[in-house]
Enzyme design. Structure first.
Site, PDB file in Angstrom:
ATOM      1  N   SER A 151       0.804  -1.228   0.000  1.00 12.20           N
ATOM      2  CA  SER A 151       0.000   0.000   0.000  1.00 12.20           C
ATOM      3  C   SER A 151       0.832   1.271   0.000  1.00 12.20           C
ATOM      4  O   SER A 151       0.299   2.363  -0.200  1.00 12.20           O
ATOM      5  CB  SER A 151      -0.957   0.013   1.205  1.00 12.20           C
ATOM      6  OG  SER A 151      -0.229   0.095   2.417  1.00 12.20           O
ATOM      7  N   LYS A 189       0.746   4.685   6.994  1.00 14.83           N
ATOM      8  CA  LYS A 189       0.071   5.492   5.986  1.00 14.83           C
ATOM      9  C   LYS A 189       0.436   6.965   6.152  1.00 14.83           C
ATOM     10  O   LYS A 189       0.953   7.389   7.191  1.00 14.83           O
ATOM     11  CB  LYS A 189      -1.458   5.355   6.124  1.00 14.83           C
ATOM     12  CG  LYS A 189      -2.021   3.975   5.887  1.00 14.83           C
ATOM     13  CD  LYS A 189      -1.994   3.591   4.429  1.00 14.83           C
ATOM     14  CE  LYS A 189      -2.710   2.283   4.168  1.00 14.83           C
ATOM     15  NZ  LYS A 189      -2.018   1.130   4.777  1.00 14.83           N
TER      16      LYS A 189
END
Length: 231
Positions: A151, A189
């Protein structure tokens, strides 16, 4: 007010810089201060750096600069009886050549495991450690996490990389953080705040941003560096 070990370390660094113009290595500082590990040296240096007494010079792995000295160390030095600490400092100064040495200081930081759903960071602490070049770490307490998934590949972070994380509970928008979601899932993230919500943005166009209420997300640290093994 500095601790006794912080005083001892800044005096040792100052003495070495005056004598050779070269910062002592972590191993030399560990021996001079009679510490058990180089991790203890890293903590002392981080504390002195955070309080503005020393500064790490950029682009040089083993370069420290004295910014200021404690008030009780500014006056002219007085003769004193030999002590084990003084003897260790003198031995460290005379045993090494003046020529620069390779910057190879390595310290061990906790390796908490893989960033994956279902395992809060706290649940996997203390399993093992990861040797890390000290030059990759700035001030503060650090830990490592093995990255799982793709990701964050557009940020250059790949599956199997080791993310070096500076432990903190605050971060600015746009920083890459380790976020604990609903006390269950740790994820790496980009952090973005939108009013009363928090968005965790991936760095992969194949994945959608994750939006949560502020009370659902806890920042556990922010990315300080990256290690990669090539097989």
């Amino acid at each position: 007010m500095l601790t006794a070990k912080q005083h001892e370390l800044i005096r040792f660094i100052q003495t070495r810089l005056e004598a050779t113009g070269i910062s002592p290595s972590f191993e030399e500082m560990k021996e001079a201060l009679d510490l058990k590990s180089k991790s203890g040296v890293h903590r002392l240096i981080s504390a002195l750096e955070e309080r503005g007494f020393i500064r790490r010079l950029p682009n040089r792995a083993r370069a420290l600069e004295i910014v200021k000295l404690p008030e009780d160390a500014v006056s002219a030095p007085r003769a004193s009886a030999p002590t084990p600490a003084n003897d260790a400092m003198a031995a460290a100064l005379t045993a090494k050549a003046v020529a620069p040495e390779p910057a190879n200081d390595v310290i061990d930081i906790p390796l908490h495991g893989r960033i994956a759903a279902g395992a809060p960071i706290e649940a996997i602490e203390g399993q093992s450690s990861l040797p890390v070049p000290a030059a990759l770490l700035g001030p503060g307490e650090h830990f490592a996490l093995e990255v799982s998934g793709d990701s964050m590949i557009e940020a250059g972070i790949f599956d199997g990389d080791f993310a070096l994380i500076r432990r903190t509970d605050t971060a600015r928008d746009g920083e890459i953080v380790v976020a604990l979601v609903e006390n269950e899932e740790a994820t790496l993230k980009y952090l973005r705040r939108n009013g009363s919500s928090i968005t965790l943005d991936p760095a992969n166009s194949s994945y959608a941003p994750q939006v949560y209420r502020q009370d659902q997300v806890q920042v556990q640290g922010k990315l300080a560096g990256l290690l990669r093994r090539y097989h």
